[in-house]
Write a protein that holds these residues in place. Structure first.
Motif, mmCIF file in Angstrom:
data_model
loop_
_atom_site.group_PDB
_atom_site.id
_atom_site.type_symbol
_atom_site.label_atom_id
_atom_site.label_comp_id
_atom_site.label_asym_id
_atom_site.label_seq_id
_atom_site.Cartn_x
_atom_site.Cartn_y
_atom_site.Cartn_z
ATOM 1 N N GLY A 78 -8.308 -1.545 -2.872
ATOM 2 C CA GLY A 78 -8.831 -0.519 -3.757
ATOM 3 C C GLY A 78 -7.773 0.536 -3.985
ATOM 4 N N LEU A 79 -7.417 0.783 -5.242
ATOM 5 C CA LEU A 79 -6.402 1.782 -5.598
ATOM 6 C C LEU A 79 -7.127 3.018 -6.122
ATOM 7 N N TYR A 80 -7.222 4.051 -5.304
ATOM 8 C CA TYR A 80 -7.978 5.252 -5.653
ATOM 9 C C TYR A 80 -7.062 6.253 -6.348
ATOM 10 N N TYR A 81 -7.479 6.650 -7.549
ATOM 11 C CA TYR A 81 -6.635 7.509 -8.373
ATOM 12 C C TYR A 81 -7.400 8.736 -8.839
ATOM 13 N N ARG A 82 -6.639 9.725 -9.277
ATOM 14 C CA ARG A 82 -7.194 10.885 -9.970
ATOM 15 C C ARG A 82 -6.438 11.032 -11.292
ATOM 16 N N GLY A 83 -7.161 11.509 -12.295
ATOM 17 C CA GLY A 83 -6.522 11.664 -13.598
ATOM 18 C C GLY A 83 -6.297 10.321 -14.261
ATOM 19 N N ALA A 117 0.829 -1.210 0.000
ATOM 20 C CA ALA A 117 0.000 0.000 0.000
ATOM 21 C C ALA A 117 0.862 1.258 0.000
ATOM 22 N N ALA A 118 1.911 1.246 0.801
ATOM 23 C CA ALA A 118 2.786 2.417 0.881
ATOM 24 C C ALA A 118 3.474 2.683 -0.453
ATOM 25 N N ARG A 119 3.919 1.639 -1.121
ATOM 26 C CA ARG A 119 4.606 1.815 -2.404
ATOM 27 C C ARG A 119 3.638 2.202 -3.520
ATOM 28 N N LEU A 120 2.415 1.730 -3.422
ATOM 29 C CA LEU A 120 1.425 2.042 -4.456
ATOM 30 C C LEU A 120 1.127 3.535 -4.524
ATOM 31 N N THR A 121 1.120 4.205 -3.389
ATOM 32 C CA THR A 121 0.793 5.636 -3.393
ATOM 33 C C THR A 121 1.935 6.498 -3.920
ATOM 34 N N HIS A 122 3.042 5.864 -4.308
ATOM 35 C CA HIS A 122 4.109 6.588 -4.986
ATOM 36 C C HIS A 122 3.985 6.477 -6.507
ATOM 37 N N VAL A 123 3.024 5.674 -6.965
ATOM 38 C CA VAL A 123 2.782 5.536 -8.405
ATOM 39 C C VAL A 123 1.991 6.744 -8.884
#
Length: 250
Positions: free
Chosen positions: A41-46, A9-15
């Motif tokens: 759940g991977l919440y993204y914008r753009g 989870a921590a590494r995913l939010t650096h994507v």
């Protein structure tokens, strides 16, 4: 595995594009079995960096893994990837945070949609978006955006409750439609109508009790956790369904 998922989870939010990661499903609710999947759940914008996500998935899995782009899994479930990490199934499911917030705004005004989505035989009910946030556990949220939304969704909106409870009329309508088709032996139409009736009733009863209903899986059994009136309503529908099925089989 818990520490491994936290690292993930921590590494995913650096994507690029990924703003937060939420643990969902039975593991978030504490209702999991030892062999239950981990649903993230991977919440993204753009536009999320799917190439970077695929590279990260490959690194965690130890073999090639692909994460699809938005729309790859359908109009509502969006996209994601299926991983096998340390012998355990881990699912990454992309969620457009802007869209989730827009759906939540509609829910607060009593508006919802039911869309066609593979894997959801009774349709994808849009309140599942805020419901996932309400019932999930935030694992990583550097900007605090998902945490703020989770706090908002902790209170079930009264307009949505009224709208979904009012939709219960269609359950009775569907049973009536099945009853008309039963004498001719049209089992497909009868079964579809009855399935629809149960699905709508589950949504309506959950909403009446201000409880999020995310999908069909376990929805009917979950009614047992509500009050006696909800259980009796479901039992009454079961009795009607049995009567219809008896006619169809005859």
């Amino acid at each position: 595995m818990t520490a491994r998922v936290a690292e993930m989870a921590a590494r995913l939010t650096h994507v690029p594009g990924i703003r937060a990661v939420l643990l969902g499903g039975s593991r978030a609710r504490g209702a999991h079995r030892p062999d239950s999947d981990w649903d993230l759940g991977l919440y993204y914008r753009g536009t999320p960096g799917t190439a970077a996500l695929s590279a990260l998935a490959t690194a965690f899995q130890g073999s090639p893994a692909e994460v699809t782009g938005p729309g790859g899994w359908g109009p509502w479930v969006d996209a994601g990837g299926w991983l096998r990490v340390d012998g355990v199934q881990v699912d990454w499911i992309l969620r457009d945070l802007d869209r989730v917030e827009a759906v939540w705004a509609g829910c607060r005004e009593g508006r919802y949609e039911v869309g066609i989505q593979p894997g959801h035989p009774l349709g994808f009910w849009s309140p599942a978006y805020p419901g996932e946030v309400a019932l999930g556990r935030v694992l990583s949220d550097p900007g605090g955006e998902l945490t703020a939304l989770k706090q908002e969704t902790s209170v079930y909106p009264e307009p949505l409750r009224e709208a979904l409870a009012a939709a219960a009329w269609e359950a009775e309508f569907s049973v009536a439609a099945a009853r008309k088709s039963a004498p001719s032996g049209d089992r497909l139409h009868v079964s579809l109508c009855l399935s629809r009736a149960f699905g709508i009733l589950a949504q309506s009863l959950h909403a009446h009790h201000r409880t999020w209903c995310l999908n069909e899986k376990g929805a009917l059994a979950a009614l047992r956790g509500l009050d006696a009136a909800a259980v009796e309503t479901a039992a009454e529908l079961v009795r009607e369904v049995r009567a219809v099925l008896g006619t169809a089989s005859g």
